[in-house]
Design an enzyme around this catalytic site. Structure first.
Site, short mmCIF file in Angstrom:
data_model
loop_
_atom_site.label_atom_id
_atom_site.label_comp_id
_atom_site.label_asym_id
_atom_site.label_seq_id
_atom_site.Cartn_x
_atom_site.Cartn_y
_atom_site.Cartn_z
N GLY A 269 10.44 32.18 -30.33
CA GLY A 269 11.10 32.04 -29.04
C GLY A 269 12.59 32.18 -29.12
O GLY A 269 13.21 32.14 -30.19
N SER A 270 13.19 32.35 -27.94
CA SER A 270 14.61 32.63 -27.84
C SER A 270 15.46 31.50 -28.40
O SER A 270 16.47 31.74 -29.08
CB SER A 270 14.99 32.88 -26.38
N GLU A 292 6.57 31.13 -40.25
CA GLU A 292 5.41 31.91 -39.80
C GLU A 292 5.87 33.23 -39.20
O GLU A 292 5.42 34.29 -39.58
CB GLU A 292 4.57 31.11 -38.81
N ASN A 382 1.60 27.72 -23.67
CA ASN A 382 1.20 28.69 -24.69
C ASN A 382 0.23 28.10 -25.72
O ASN A 382 -0.74 28.72 -26.09
CB ASN A 382 2.42 29.25 -25.41
N GLY A 386 2.20 26.84 -34.59
CA GLY A 386 2.34 26.29 -35.94
C GLY A 386 3.25 25.10 -36.01
O GLY A 386 3.48 24.56 -37.11
#
Length: 504
Positions: A269-270, A292, A382, A386
């Site tokens: 993500g950003s 990951e 979402n 991980g």
């Protein structure tokens, strides 16, 4: 990505007899099957067969259980959802259309720690795989599958499935061959320790070893991964990075870290990407990553001369960064390794290496519990991904979030999170643009004032202080007034904002 000749990519003798169109290969997937597909965070997914499956389902309805590594790119989850192909999906997704179907109860979504899916599959705690669909950069003389830009769960899916469909993507850089390290843990109870002792440990093979007799179809394709949607750093993410840089610098000065820190992990993500990018301007050197997803920030640290080596299970890049990396992969390939996600996220390895984990919170509460998945405790975003694999086992578990959401209508710091993914026991450091709360060694009553004063937005601090003071009068190890705590989420559900709680 440069298209290369099929002869150089597909070295399996007699492979031509297995060549099929995407439509022919999709016909091998039948109603009710359990299917495993490659793909992890919009990288390395099979592209043609899922699309052909969705098109077929418009004419001939069918539904399947779909397992992947994580999210798929090229709008495949959207297309499969719209075609009503998905009855069950695991273990992670990011697509808006699929998300709506999940929250409407139309698709059963199993949200799992990403290190666990193939363990459950291997031990027959999930339905056995009927078909695996895996994207490859090459196929070896023995039928070994060389993955493309992700490994994810592809190795175990290909090994455990009854039949395998390979999408041979001629656009994938030829230099990807040799980048992967495929190792499958032994079955319990006779499993030996996994011998990863450093990010650059190589313990397996550069391809997925399978019996070539299981290959049911080879589909030759030419397609690119979807570019990452990460946004560039902004003022708030830069402040978060500055707070972390100052914290790490103090840890170095105290002798708890060296200037090389420890292997870094950053969630997708950003925000996490931007914060890790900010470390390029810190006083650190010879950094490593055991993560990951390798994002733009990985290559920005490489180019800044700060990063020596990076281990992950996928590479997900923005369009601009992708153009520079994939066109010049030889520059980086000796400092990269891609592993199965059960290794990249393996709790034992994470603890052995002493990883510094940096993940993003959807919301956090005044005691350090973190919600990373559910809006108002009910609506899936979402998935946990991980983050749990790393948070519980890292030497330093850091969660970052902006203090406000929806232009200030929502506080990301609340009295009590509406859904708990990471308990206070798994959160060491909480950071927003306003400051950093070091929660190590603190009891709940000590954590709350620190989080309120250092991390909450000033507009919501008075309300949080009042809540804590009232809760203290109720007593308890972790003082709460449940009716008041939940009122923050009730206001959000009722009004669409928390403005009534602010002291403007």
């Amino acid at each position: 990505m440069t298209v290369t000749s099929i002869g150089a990519r597909c070295r399996l003798p007699g492979w031509e007899s297995l060549e099929r169109s995407a439509e022919q290969a999709a016909a091998l997937i039948e109603n009710g099957m359990t299917v495993g597909m490659s793909g992890f965070t919009r990288a390395g997914e099979a592209k043609a067969v899922p699309r052909a499956l969705a098109e077929r389902a418009q004419r001939d309805p069918l539904s399947i259980t779909l397992m992947t590594g994580a999210s798929l790119g090229n709008d495949l989850d959207k297309l499969l959802t719209e075609a009503h192909v998905l009855t069950r999906r695991m273990p992670f997704q990011v697509d808006g259309t699929l998300r709506r179907a999940i929250n409407a109860g139309e698709v059963m979504f199993i949200d799992q720690h990403l290190s666990e899916t193939v363990e459950l599959l291997r031990n027959h705690q999930l339905h056995d795989l009927d078909v695996a669909v895996v994207e490859a950069a090459a196929i070896t003389e023995e039928g070994g599958i060389v993955p493309t830009t992700s490994v994810g769960n592809s190795a175990s899916y290909a090994i455990l499935a009854k039949r395998v469909i390979i999408e041979l993507n001629l656009s994938a850089p030829a230099e990807l061959e040799g980048l992967h390290d495929i190792y499958i843990p032994q079955m319990r109870p006779n499993r030996t320790p996994i011998p990863v002792v450093a990010p650059d440990s190589r313990i397996g093979t550069p391809y997925i070893p399978i019996d070539p007799a299981k290959i049911a179809a080879i589909v030759v394709t030419d397609g690119r991964d979807s570019p990452s949607t990460v946004l560039p750093p902004d003022a708030d993410t830069q402040r978060i990075a500055d707070h972390l840089t100052a914290f790490f610098t103090a840890e170095v000065e105290a002798g708890r870290l060296t200037r090389s820190l420890l292997p870094l992990q950053a969630g997708i993500g950003s925000m996490a990407n931007a914060v890790v990018t900010g470390l390029a301007h810190g006083p650190f050197e010879h950094l490593t990553m055991y993560s990951e997803v390798l994002q733009d920030s990985t290559f920005e640290l490489f180019d800044a001369g700060k990063l020596d080596y990076a281990s992950g299970c996928s590479i997900t890049l923005s369009e601009a960064r992708g153009d520079s990396v994939w066109g010049n992969l030889a520059k980086y390939r000796d400092r990269l390794i891609l592993r199965p996600q059960e290794l990249s996220n393996h709790p034992g390895i994470v603890r052995r290496l002493g990883v510094i984990a940096i993940n993003t919170a959807l919301e956090a509460d005044i005691y350090g519990n973190v919600n990373s998945t559910h809006v108002c405790g009910t609506r899936m975003m979402n998935g946990i991904g991980g983050s749990g694999d790393f948070a519980r086992n890292a030497q330093l578990s850091v969660f970052i979030t902006k203090s406000l959401a929806k232009d200030g209508d929502v506080s990301s710091l609340v009295p009590f999170v509406s859904h708990v993914d990471h308990t206070e026991h798994d959160v060491d450091i909480l950071v927003t643009e306003h400051g950093l709360a070091d929660l190590r060694g603190l009891a709940p009553r000590e954590r709350a004032p620190l989080i309120i004063e250092h991390c909450a937005d000033p507009a919501y601090r008075p309300a949080l202080r009042r809540y804590f003071e009232t809760a203290l009068r109720r007593g308890g190890q972790t003082p709460h007034c449940l009716e008041q705590a939940l009122s923050w989420h009730v206001a959000m559900e009722r009004d669409g904002h928390m403005r009534s709680l602010r002291d403007d």
